[in-house]
Design a protein around this motif. Structure first.
Motif, PDB file in Angstrom:
ATOM      1  N   VAL A 182      31.709  51.035  41.556  1.00 38.50           N
ATOM      2  CA  VAL A 182      32.702  51.544  40.608  1.00 38.50           C
ATOM      3  C   VAL A 182      34.078  51.192  41.162  1.00 38.50           C
ATOM      4  CG1 VAL A 182      33.647  53.575  39.432  1.00 38.50           C
ATOM      5  CG2 VAL A 182      31.178  53.440  39.897  1.00 38.50           C
ATOM      6  N   MET A 183      34.685  50.178  40.565  1.00 39.28           N
ATOM      7  CA  MET A 183      35.944  49.628  41.091  1.00 39.28           C
ATOM      8  C   MET A 183      37.118  50.274  40.364  1.00 39.28           C
ATOM      9  SD  MET A 183      36.846  47.150  43.298  1.00 39.28           S
ATOM     10  CE  MET A 183      38.548  46.750  43.727  1.00 39.28           C
ATOM     11  N   ALA A 184      37.493  51.462  40.825  1.00 39.87           N
ATOM     12  CA  ALA A 184      38.550  52.218  40.150  1.00 39.87           C
ATOM     13  C   ALA A 184      39.918  52.024  40.788  1.00 39.87           C
ATOM     14  CB  ALA A 184      38.193  53.707  40.134  1.00 39.87           C
ATOM     15  N   ALA A 185      39.971  51.329  41.911  1.00 41.97           N
ATOM     16  CA  ALA A 185      41.250  51.181  42.618  1.00 41.97           C
ATOM     17  C   ALA A 185      42.264  50.410  41.788  1.00 41.97           C
ATOM     18  CB  ALA A 185      41.036  50.472  43.951  1.00 41.97           C
ATOM     19  N   ALA A 186      43.527  50.783  41.973  1.00 49.15           N
ATOM     20  CA  ALA A 186      44.633  50.028  41.390  1.00 49.15           C
ATOM     21  C   ALA A 186      45.123  49.067  42.463  1.00 49.15           C
ATOM     22  CB  ALA A 186      45.743  50.973  40.947  1.00 49.15           C
ATOM     23  N   ASN A 235      47.644  38.385  45.292  1.00 48.54           N
ATOM     24  CA  ASN A 235      46.497  38.861  46.064  1.00 48.54           C
ATOM     25  C   ASN A 235      45.215  38.304  45.460  1.00 48.54           C
ATOM     26  OD1 ASN A 235      47.329  40.524  48.225  1.00 48.54           O
ATOM     27  ND2 ASN A 235      47.864  42.182  46.792  1.00 48.54           N
ATOM     28  N   PRO A 236      44.157  38.217  46.260  1.00 51.34           N
ATOM     29  CA  PRO A 236      42.870  37.838  45.668  1.00 51.34           C
ATOM     30  C   PRO A 236      42.421  38.915  44.686  1.00 51.34           C
ATOM     31  CG  PRO A 236      42.595  38.503  47.966  1.00 51.34           C
ATOM     32  CD  PRO A 236      44.062  38.469  47.692  1.00 51.34           C
ATOM     33  N   ASP A 237      41.686  38.515  43.660  1.00 50.24           N
ATOM     34  CA  ASP A 237      41.059  39.474  42.751  1.00 50.24           C
ATOM     35  C   ASP A 237      39.729  39.870  43.394  1.00 50.24           C
ATOM     36  OD1 ASP A 237      39.292  40.446  40.571  1.00 50.24           O
ATOM     37  OD2 ASP A 237      41.071  40.070  39.366  1.00 50.24           O
ATOM     38  N   ILE A 238      39.640  41.122  43.809  1.00 49.44           N
ATOM     39  CA  ILE A 238      38.467  41.566  44.574  1.00 49.44           C
ATOM     40  C   ILE A 238      37.186  41.377  43.768  1.00 49.44           C
ATOM     41  CG2 ILE A 238      37.364  43.540  45.719  1.00 49.44           C
ATOM     42  CD1 ILE A 238      40.231  44.544  46.382  1.00 49.44           C
ATOM     43  N   LEU A 239      37.222  41.776  42.489  1.00 49.82           N
ATOM     44  CA  LEU A 239      36.013  41.631  41.665  1.00 49.82           C
ATOM     45  C   LEU A 239      35.615  40.168  41.507  1.00 49.82           C
ATOM     46  CD1 LEU A 239      36.601  44.376  38.949  1.00 49.82           C
ATOM     47  CD2 LEU A 239      34.852  44.370  40.748  1.00 49.82           C
ATOM     48  N   GLY A 294      33.958  48.008  36.321  1.00 49.49           N
ATOM     49  CA  GLY A 294      35.383  47.917  36.595  1.00 49.49           C
ATOM     50  C   GLY A 294      36.169  48.869  35.713  1.00 49.49           C
ATOM     51  N   PHE A 295      37.451  48.905  35.939  1.00 51.96           N
ATOM     52  CA  PHE A 295      38.366  49.648  35.084  1.00 51.96           C
ATOM     53  C   PHE A 295      39.369  48.644  34.529  1.00 51.96           C
ATOM     54  CE2 PHE A 295      37.897  54.315  35.352  1.00 51.96           C
ATOM     55  CZ  PHE A 295      36.802  54.360  36.193  1.00 51.96           C
ATOM     56  N   ALA A 296      39.970  48.982  33.414  1.00 50.24           N
ATOM     57  CA  ALA A 296      41.034  48.142  32.875  1.00 50.24           C
ATOM     58  C   ALA A 296      42.181  49.045  32.469  1.00 50.24           C
ATOM     59  CB  ALA A 296      40.532  47.345  31.673  1.00 50.24           C
ATOM     60  N   LYS A 354      37.928  40.815  27.833  1.00 45.85           N
ATOM     61  CA  LYS A 354      38.260  39.597  28.574  1.00 45.85           C
ATOM     62  C   LYS A 354      38.001  39.818  30.075  1.00 45.85           C
ATOM     63  CE  LYS A 354      41.989  36.141  28.668  1.00 45.85           C
ATOM     64  NZ  LYS A 354      42.892  36.282  29.816  1.00 45.85           N
ATOM     65  N   LYS A 355      38.412  40.976  30.591  1.00 46.62           N
ATOM     66  CA  LYS A 355      38.181  41.288  32.010  1.00 46.62           C
ATOM     67  C   LYS A 355      36.696  41.461  32.302  1.00 46.62           C
ATOM     68  CE  LYS A 355      42.758  43.287  32.600  1.00 46.62           C
ATOM     69  NZ  LYS A 355      43.596  44.486  32.715  1.00 46.62           N
ATOM     70  N   LEU A 356      35.978  42.088  31.371  1.00 48.40           N
ATOM     71  CA  LEU A 356      34.527  42.266  31.516  1.00 48.40           C
ATOM     72  C   LEU A 356      33.860  40.908  31.759  1.00 48.40           C
ATOM     73  CD1 LEU A 356      32.029  44.312  31.017  1.00 48.40           C
ATOM     74  CD2 LEU A 356      32.069  43.456  28.686  1.00 48.40           C
ATOM     75  N   GLU A 415      35.467  37.800  32.467  1.00 50.58           N
ATOM     76  CA  GLU A 415      36.033  36.978  33.539  1.00 50.58           C
ATOM     77  C   GLU A 415      35.658  37.483  34.926  1.00 50.58           C
ATOM     78  OE1 GLU A 415      39.868  35.195  31.125  1.00 50.58           O
ATOM     79  OE2 GLU A 415      40.213  36.679  32.706  1.00 50.58           O
ATOM     80  N   LYS A 416      35.410  38.796  35.047  1.00 56.31           N
ATOM     81  CA  LYS A 416      35.083  39.362  36.362  1.00 56.31           C
ATOM     82  C   LYS A 416      33.574  39.546  36.537  1.00 56.31           C
ATOM     83  CE  LYS A 416      39.578  41.679  36.357  1.00 56.31           C
ATOM     84  NZ  LYS A 416      40.407  41.615  37.572  1.00 56.31           N
ATOM     85  N   ASN A 417      32.795  39.044  35.561  1.00 51.39           N
ATOM     86  CA  ASN A 417      31.344  39.134  35.600  1.00 51.39           C
ATOM     87  C   ASN A 417      30.851  40.562  35.826  1.00 51.39           C
ATOM     88  OD1 ASN A 417      28.718  38.140  35.441  1.00 51.39           O
ATOM     89  ND2 ASN A 417      28.618  37.724  37.655  1.00 51.39           N
TER      90      ASN A 417
HETATM   91  N1  CTP Z   1      41.043  44.319  40.439  1.00 60.59           N
HETATM   92  C1  CTP Z   1      40.563  43.691  41.565  1.00 60.59           C
HETATM   93  N2  CTP Z   1      41.397  42.925  42.340  1.00 60.59           N
HETATM   94  C2  CTP Z   1      42.671  42.762  41.985  1.00 60.59           C
HETATM   95  C3  CTP Z   1      43.177  43.370  40.810  1.00 60.59           C
HETATM   96  C4  CTP Z   1      42.330  44.150  40.049  1.00 60.59           C
HETATM   97  O1  CTP Z   1      39.375  43.833  41.872  1.00 60.59           O
HETATM   98  N3  CTP Z   1      43.458  42.007  42.760  1.00 60.59           N
HETATM   99  C5  CTP Z   1      40.124  45.147  39.634  1.00 60.59           C
HETATM  100  C6  CTP Z   1      40.580  46.570  39.398  1.00 60.59           C
HETATM  101  O2  CTP Z   1      40.144  47.425  40.431  1.00 60.59           O
HETATM  102  C7  CTP Z   1      39.930  46.904  38.062  1.00 60.59           C
HETATM  103  C8  CTP Z   1      39.905  45.559  37.346  1.00 60.59           C
HETATM  104  O3  CTP Z   1      40.031  44.563  38.354  1.00 60.59           O
HETATM  105  O4  CTP Z   1      38.598  47.348  38.228  1.00 60.59           O
HETATM  106  C9  CTP Z   1      40.996  45.387  36.331  1.00 60.59           C
HETATM  107  O5  CTP Z   1      42.251  45.631  36.937  1.00 60.59           O
HETATM  108  P1  CTP Z   1      43.574  45.447  36.074  1.00 60.59           P
HETATM  109  O6  CTP Z   1      44.766  45.645  36.949  1.00 60.59           O
HETATM  110  O7  CTP Z   1      43.438  46.245  34.816  1.00 60.59           O
HETATM  111  O8  CTP Z   1      43.438  43.920  35.631  1.00 60.59           O
HETATM  112  P2  CTP Z   1      43.943  42.567  36.262  1.00 60.59           P
HETATM  113  O9  CTP Z   1      42.772  41.640  36.272  1.00 60.59           O
HETATM  114  O10 CTP Z   1      44.653  42.765  37.560  1.00 60.59           O
HETATM  115  O11 CTP Z   1      44.944  42.027  35.162  1.00 60.59           O
HETATM  116  P3  CTP Z   1      46.394  42.621  34.722  1.00 60.59           P
HETATM  117  O12 CTP Z   1      46.868  43.606  35.758  1.00 60.59           O
HETATM  118  O13 CTP Z   1      47.250  41.412  34.600  1.00 60.59           O
HETATM  119  O14 CTP Z   1      46.143  43.311  33.373  1.00 60.59           O
END
Ligand code: CTP
Ligand code: CA
Length: 227
Positions: A95-99, A128-132, A147-149, A161-163, A165-167
């Motif tokens: 559960v990737m709730a972090a901001a 930063n890298p996108d962790i997901l 994930g969260f959006a 779209k995030k669902l 793109e982040k698989n």
């Molecule tokens: N997330 C992540 N790594 C990042 C940024 C976001 O894993 N560097 C994860 C968040 O924890 C969340 C999901 O991706 O579960 C969506 O995060 P969100 O900030 O809404 O989306 P982004 O892909 O960062 O796009 P944007 O902020 O441009 O809307």
């Protein structure tokens, strides 16, 4: 037995939760971060524990109590990425709730930045890298990634779209344009989108209840994937 299973639907499962804001240091006294309080993610960690899961919480900056939780504390997005990579192999439900901060400071100064006679200053940021996205290739068939959006507009389209793109298997979308839910508040209303089922709205409920809904939905998806 049956009663035990009904009360502890996540018994036997390992749940990894990330919560709170990452903060990205500028110099020894300054950082950039965001408004996440960590309440939603920490509620998910606590609820997963009470539903019987073995829970690890990777926590950035949070304004709530973490007593009684198995916590890995991190500061930056890069640290959170390393912590998640370390835990992901043994995880059933993420559960990737972090901001996560989308950018960090390009050049950290290990001495305090002094003001000069200039009336302007510029801080250069790098992505930063996108962790997901980084962990998507490591995902095993039976694992469920949620994930969260955070969206201020076009919630459904952006979340879907995030669902993709982040698989992810599911994504819980937050309408951050509403001040009665979200950042720092005790309530939330989430719309959960899936790959192949109708979206589910939690209604406006305490974050504990929203967390429970997400976890029970994740458990259903996990059940389907694992026969
Ligand atoms: N997330 C992540 N790594 C990042 C940024 C976001 O894993 N560097 C994860 C968040 O924890 C969340 C999901 O991706 O579960 C969506 O995060 P969100 O900030 O809404 O989306 P982004 O892909 O960062 O796009 P944007 O902020 O441009 O809307
Ligand atoms: Ca973001």
């Amino acid at each position: 037995d049956y009663v035990f299973c009904a009360e502890k639907p996540l018994a036997g499962l390992k749940v990894l939760v990330t919560a709170g804001a990452t903060s990205e240091p500028i110099d020894p006294v300054r950082f950039i971060s965001n408004r996440s309080s960590g309440k939603m993610g920490v509620a998910a960690a606590r609820k997963a524990q009470s539903l019987g899961a073995e829970v690890t919480l990777v926590a950035g900056s949070v304004s709530v109590n973490l007593d009684g939780l198995n916590v890995v504390k991190v500061q930056t997005a890069l640290e959170m990425l390393e912590a998640v990579k370390k835990e992901i192999e043994s995880t059933d439900i993420l559960v990737m709730a972090a901001a996560v901060a989308d950018f960090r400071i390009a050049e950290y100064s290990d001495t305090k930045i002094k003001k000069t006679d200039e009336n302007e200053m510029t801080i250069r940021l790098v992505k930063n890298p996108d962790i997901l996205k980084e962990i998507a290739p490591l995902k095993k068939a039976g694992q469920v990634f949620a994930g969260f959006a955070a969206e201020s507009d076009n919630l459904a389209a952006n979340a879907r779209k995030k669902l993709n793109e982040k698989n992810l298997d599911m994504i819980a979308a937050n309408d951050i344009s509403r001040s009665d839910i979200g950042f720092g508040t005790d309530e939330n209303e989430l719309t959960v989108f899936f790959r192949d089922r109708e979206a589910v709205n939690t209604g406006k409920v305490p974050k504990e209840k929203a967390a429970e809904t997400i976890l029970l939905l994740a458990k259903e998806v996990h059940g389907k994937k694992n026969g």
